[in-house]
Design a protein around this motif. Structure first.
Motif, PDB file in Angstrom:
ATOM      1  N   ASN A  56       0.824  -1.226   0.000  1.00 51.64           N
ATOM      2  CA  ASN A  56       0.000   0.000   0.000  1.00 51.64           C
ATOM      3  C   ASN A  56       0.848   1.261   0.000  1.00 51.64           C
ATOM      4  O   ASN A  56       0.479   2.272   0.560  1.00 51.64           O
ATOM      5  N   ASN A  57       1.983   1.210  -0.655  1.00 50.38           N
ATOM      6  CA  ASN A  57       2.868   2.360  -0.807  1.00 50.38           C
ATOM      7  C   ASN A  57       2.703   2.882  -2.235  1.00 50.38           C
ATOM      8  O   ASN A  57       3.635   2.886  -3.023  1.00 50.38           O
ATOM      9  N   GLN A  59       2.522   5.291  -4.962  1.00 48.20           N
ATOM     10  CA  GLN A  59       2.990   6.645  -5.230  1.00 48.20           C
ATOM     11  C   GLN A  59       3.083   6.977  -6.713  1.00 48.20           C
ATOM     12  O   GLN A  59       3.457   8.073  -7.059  1.00 48.20           O
ATOM     13  N   LYS A  83     -10.052  10.763   3.362  1.00 46.59           N
ATOM     14  CA  LYS A  83      -8.781  11.423   3.690  1.00 46.59           C
ATOM     15  C   LYS A  83      -8.488  12.462   2.598  1.00 46.59           C
ATOM     16  O   LYS A  83      -7.922  12.165   1.556  1.00 46.59           O
ATOM     17  N   CYS A 101      -7.387  10.370  -0.817  1.00 48.98           N
ATOM     18  CA  CYS A 101      -6.829   9.022  -0.910  1.00 48.98           C
ATOM     19  C   CYS A 101      -7.885   7.990  -0.540  1.00 48.98           C
ATOM     20  O   CYS A 101      -8.745   8.239   0.309  1.00 48.98           O
ATOM     21  N   GLY A 105      -4.377   4.061   0.099  1.00 51.95           N
ATOM     22  CA  GLY A 105      -3.415   5.119  -0.187  1.00 51.95           C
ATOM     23  C   GLY A 105      -3.318   5.506  -1.656  1.00 51.95           C
ATOM     24  O   GLY A 105      -2.478   6.311  -2.025  1.00 51.95           O
ATOM     25  N   HIS A 107      -4.129   7.580  -4.848  1.00 50.42           N
ATOM     26  CA  HIS A 107      -4.531   8.980  -4.996  1.00 50.42           C
ATOM     27  C   HIS A 107      -5.706   9.070  -5.956  1.00 50.42           C
ATOM     28  O   HIS A 107      -5.674   8.517  -7.052  1.00 50.42           O
TER      29      HIS A 107
END
Length: 115
Positions: A56-57, A59, A83, A101, A105, A107
């Protein structure tokens, strides 16, 4: 060529699918723990657990949805506890965007194009 599907890989299909069904004001035809398809105008959003552990990183990807009124959606999403990263902001190219998010996480942007 038509983009037919965007798939989000997750550890928790039910949680992520329910989040997207709520923010998109839609349903899907199932509540499978491995794979769900959420149909939206022009494409499908699938939520999938391929059996590998996700960190769940996230980016390097964002997903954007055009909505009728981004300011109204902002108020609705605040009540849902989303969020929020950036409230509605008008961009130089005319779009009005908000940024938030999902539970993993990823975007997400909602945007509208005021007249």
């Amino acid at each position: 060529m038509i983009l037919a599907e965007v798939s989000l890989l997750t550890n928790d299909v039910l949680k992520l699918a329910n989040f997207y069904k709520t923010i998109l004001n839609t349903t899907s035809d199932g509540d499978d723990e491995i794979h769900q398809e959420i149909l939206i105008e022009g494409a499908a959003l699938t939520i999938y657990n391929d059996g590998t552990k996700k960190n769940n990183n996230n980016q390097n990807i964002c997903i954007a949805f055009t909505v009728e009124n981004v300011d109204e959606e902002y108020e609705r999403l605040k009540t849902l506890g989303a969020k929020i990263i950036e409230p509605p902001t008008t961009r130089p190219w005319g779009a009005r965007n908000m940024h938030f998010c999902d539970p993993d996480g990823n975007h997400v942007y909602f945007r509208s194009f005021p007249n």
